[in-house]
Motif scaffolding. Sequence first.
Motif, PDB file in Angstrom:
ATOM      1  N   THR A 130       4.927  67.110 -62.059  1.00  0.00           N
ATOM      2  CA  THR A 130       4.186  67.868 -63.094  1.00  0.00           C
ATOM      3  C   THR A 130       5.121  67.962 -64.386  1.00  0.00           C
ATOM      4  O   THR A 130       5.194  67.752 -65.340  1.00  0.00           O
ATOM      5  N   TYR A 131       6.528  68.200 -63.668  1.00  0.00           N
ATOM      6  CA  TYR A 131       7.649  67.839 -65.380  1.00  0.00           C
ATOM      7  C   TYR A 131       7.628  67.175 -65.763  1.00  0.00           C
ATOM      8  O   TYR A 131       8.162  67.035 -66.932  1.00  0.00           O
ATOM      9  N   VAL A 132       7.697  65.548 -65.154  1.00  0.00           N
ATOM     10  CA  VAL A 132       7.384  64.218 -65.706  1.00  0.00           C
ATOM     11  C   VAL A 132       6.676  64.447 -66.760  1.00  0.00           C
ATOM     12  O   VAL A 132       6.095  63.928 -67.651  1.00  0.00           O
ATOM     13  N   ILE A 133       5.695  64.912 -66.002  1.00  0.00           N
ATOM     14  CA  ILE A 133       4.544  64.710 -67.403  1.00  0.00           C
ATOM     15  C   ILE A 133       4.758  65.587 -68.318  1.00  0.00           C
ATOM     16  O   ILE A 133       4.618  64.949 -69.561  1.00  0.00           O
ATOM     17  N   GLY A 134       5.091  66.174 -68.561  1.00  0.00           N
ATOM     18  CA  GLY A 134       5.533  67.526 -69.607  1.00  0.00           C
ATOM     19  C   GLY A 134       6.608  66.683 -70.801  1.00  0.00           C
ATOM     20  O   GLY A 134       6.475  66.887 -71.746  1.00  0.00           O
ATOM     21  N   GLN A 135       7.452  65.542 -70.195  1.00  0.00           N
ATOM     22  CA  GLN A 135       8.261  64.984 -70.691  1.00  0.00           C
ATOM     23  C   GLN A 135       7.581  64.040 -71.157  1.00  0.00           C
ATOM     24  O   GLN A 135       8.046  63.268 -72.702  1.00  0.00           O
ATOM     25  N   MET A 136       6.733  63.540 -70.575  1.00  0.00           N
ATOM     26  CA  MET A 136       5.826  61.917 -70.970  1.00  0.00           C
ATOM     27  C   MET A 136       5.276  61.856 -72.412  1.00  0.00           C
ATOM     28  O   MET A 136       5.354  62.076 -73.544  1.00  0.00           O
ATOM     29  N   LYS A 137       4.831  63.943 -72.359  1.00  0.00           N
ATOM     30  CA  LYS A 137       3.825  64.457 -73.855  1.00  0.00           C
ATOM     31  C   LYS A 137       5.102  64.730 -74.828  1.00  0.00           C
ATOM     32  O   LYS A 137       4.872  63.543 -76.407  1.00  0.00           O
ATOM     33  N   GLY A 138       6.155  64.256 -74.517  1.00  0.00           N
ATOM     34  CA  GLY A 138       7.216  65.287 -75.435  1.00  0.00           C
ATOM     35  C   GLY A 138       7.714  63.300 -75.971  1.00  0.00           C
ATOM     36  O   GLY A 138       7.623  63.580 -77.183  1.00  0.00           O
ATOM     37  N   ILE A 139       7.510  62.892 -75.067  1.00  0.00           N
ATOM     38  CA  ILE A 139       7.766  61.460 -75.566  1.00  0.00           C
ATOM     39  C   ILE A 139       6.818  60.672 -76.241  1.00  0.00           C
ATOM     40  O   ILE A 139       7.616  60.020 -77.525  1.00  0.00           O
ATOM     41  N   GLY A 140       5.909  60.565 -76.033  1.00  0.00           N
ATOM     42  CA  GLY A 140       4.643  60.605 -76.437  1.00  0.00           C
ATOM     43  C   GLY A 140       4.657  60.750 -78.079  1.00  0.00           C
ATOM     44  O   GLY A 140       4.521  60.396 -78.695  1.00  0.00           O
ATOM     45  N   VAL A 141       5.214  62.196 -78.589  1.00  0.00           N
ATOM     46  CA  VAL A 141       5.015  63.039 -79.695  1.00  0.00           C
ATOM     47  C   VAL A 141       5.746  62.251 -80.439  1.00  0.00           C
ATOM     48  O   VAL A 141       5.817  61.948 -81.506  1.00  0.00           O
ATOM     49  N   ALA A 142       7.419  62.324 -80.252  1.00  0.00           N
ATOM     50  CA  ALA A 142       8.193  61.785 -80.653  1.00  0.00           C
ATOM     51  C   ALA A 142       8.183  59.751 -80.880  1.00  0.00           C
ATOM     52  O   ALA A 142       8.025  59.903 -82.814  1.00  0.00           O
TER      53      ALA A 142
END
Lengths: 575, 84
Positions: A130-142
């Motif tokens: 679940t935590y990694v999903i949050g990171q992926m969202k951030g990486i995707g935005v950047a």
Amino acid sequence: MSLQATTYLVVGLTFAIYIGIAIWSRASTTKDFYVAGTGVHPVANGMATAADWMSAASFISMAGLIAFMGYGGSVFLMGWTGGYVLLAMLLAPYLRKFGKFTVPEFIGDRYYSKAARIVAVICLIVASVTYVIGQMKGIGVAFSRFLELDYNSGLLIGMGIVFIYAVLGGMKGITYTQIAQYCVLIVAYTIPAIFISISLTGNPIPQLGLGSSMEDGVFLLDRLDQVLRDLGFTEYTTAKRLSSLNMFAYTFSLMIGTAGLPHVIIRFFTVPKVKDARSSAGWALVFIAILYTTAPSVAAMARLNLIETVNLPSGEQLAIEDVPTWMTKWEETGLLGWEDKDGDGKLVYTADPATNELVKVDRDIMVLANPEIARLPNWVIALVAAGGLAAALSTAAGLLLAISSAISHDLLKGVFKPDITEQQELLASRIAMAGAIVLAGYLGFNPPDFAAGTVALAFGLAASSIFPVLMLGIFYKRMNKEGAIAGMIAGLGVTLLYVFQHKGIMFIPGTSYMGGMSENWFLGIEPNAFGAVGALVNFAVALIVSRVTAAPPEHIQHLVEDIRVPHGAQAAVEH
Amino acid sequence: MSDKSSYWRANLRLVALCLVIWFVVSYLFGIILVDELNSIRIGGYKLGFWFAQQGSIYTFVALIFFYAYRMGKLDREHDVHEDK
């Protein structure tokens, strides 16, 4: 040089440094892969822990959420720092004394049970993914912004880079790389904050600037409150997040989640001594606090600057043909949107959804857009992009390592296939990492919340499953395997049911079996904060079950007595 | 009473003290009493808001180092420290 070229240059340069370090210190044994030897100095370990800890949620997402939540956003600030107090006093020194590699390993030994170890692995994987999903969202935005793509393509590229990055090195590589990443991310976070603080208040220290007055003598926060009231929003400094009870639960969930997250706990296995584990937590918090005390200033100032971009200080409204480049660039990613509803060729930003023309502002773009909104030089904007990626990558790598060690070390070697060779174990852990990236990336196409909200869910899951049994394992000698297993299952189960009920099964939209109905929230507590309730259930079930079942064997009670004193600590050992 | 158990009780007392402070600056000042404290101001900050977004974090940092220092002393007093 154009902004895009500058961004490529700065991001490329920082990546070259991380990858260089990762290759130079490449892990060759399983021990190196998991814990980097035990010779890491507490200050260095604190810095690496801070980088590991501060993810896309802290860097990219948090200030943006606070900007729109105001005082209510304090739950992130208190929750994600206060957990270190618990970690330093209730867990870190004792787990260091115990001297093993992973959290499930401690749970398996302390509760003399392979079943307990397997349950712990499951809890760990659910929370970490679940935590990694949050990171992926951030990486995707950047990535979507800086490569000028839509969000989904940005996410795909991000997955590829995380894959190369995390699968290459192990913990040893990561520790040194993370020190470099901390330096990049903290510089990238504070420089724009300093610039903006100077330009709004004349005070170069953002922490003081937030409490200072602006050119016309009005305090910045009073001005912000005033402007928001005029537009029909709630006041910045007093806007609660739903209710005091919800804020209490949210903060508590994030705090104990901090102390229950495996990738953070694992860092305290790498310090040389028990007393270093205590001070290492302190140093980690010092480095974290630099960002966390700057974030409120970034949030308030970004909100004010955003409002004044659309509702010009002169009292005019922004004409559509004057829309600044940063707005058109973010519009291309699909994360920002406006609509001239009344057709007067001008934009209006208000609290009323019927007349508000700034129809979409994804909270996760605020920190990245902030330097552009404030018209800072290109190199500062590029630096922020590099910092955001450093934060997201370092945490994703740490989490993936925790996931892969849980599968290869705890499940395969520890339970199912004890005769596995070192090479096979390393291979298994790399395959596990790749699988986790694909799963988290897939779920990242439709993230359950903004990056920080998704990460908050992960904390709730860790809080409700892992923290209680770790703490009871140290502080309550009578706690037995039956209690621990029942507690973990009950805590995780209650929290998952509640979260899935409102956010969808495995966060897939449309599968929330009772809808996201906020009127059905238990005591008005939102799903992101529910880990607090899950943890209480875990404690209660564990204590009750342990009372009615047999006490743990003699040697376990001695083990508990032994981890309570620092004397006789060994380096983390293989077994 | 063995030295180990008096060490452990001293440790628990210290942890309890630290956690009371931890609770007061965050949950009490930052959430429960925030409206009352907001009537007091330091500069442009309302006090309750300041505790929630700044003060609690500074206190947490100080608490951990205070705890680490006091525990180091306890370890030596009760002769349970490492490297002896």
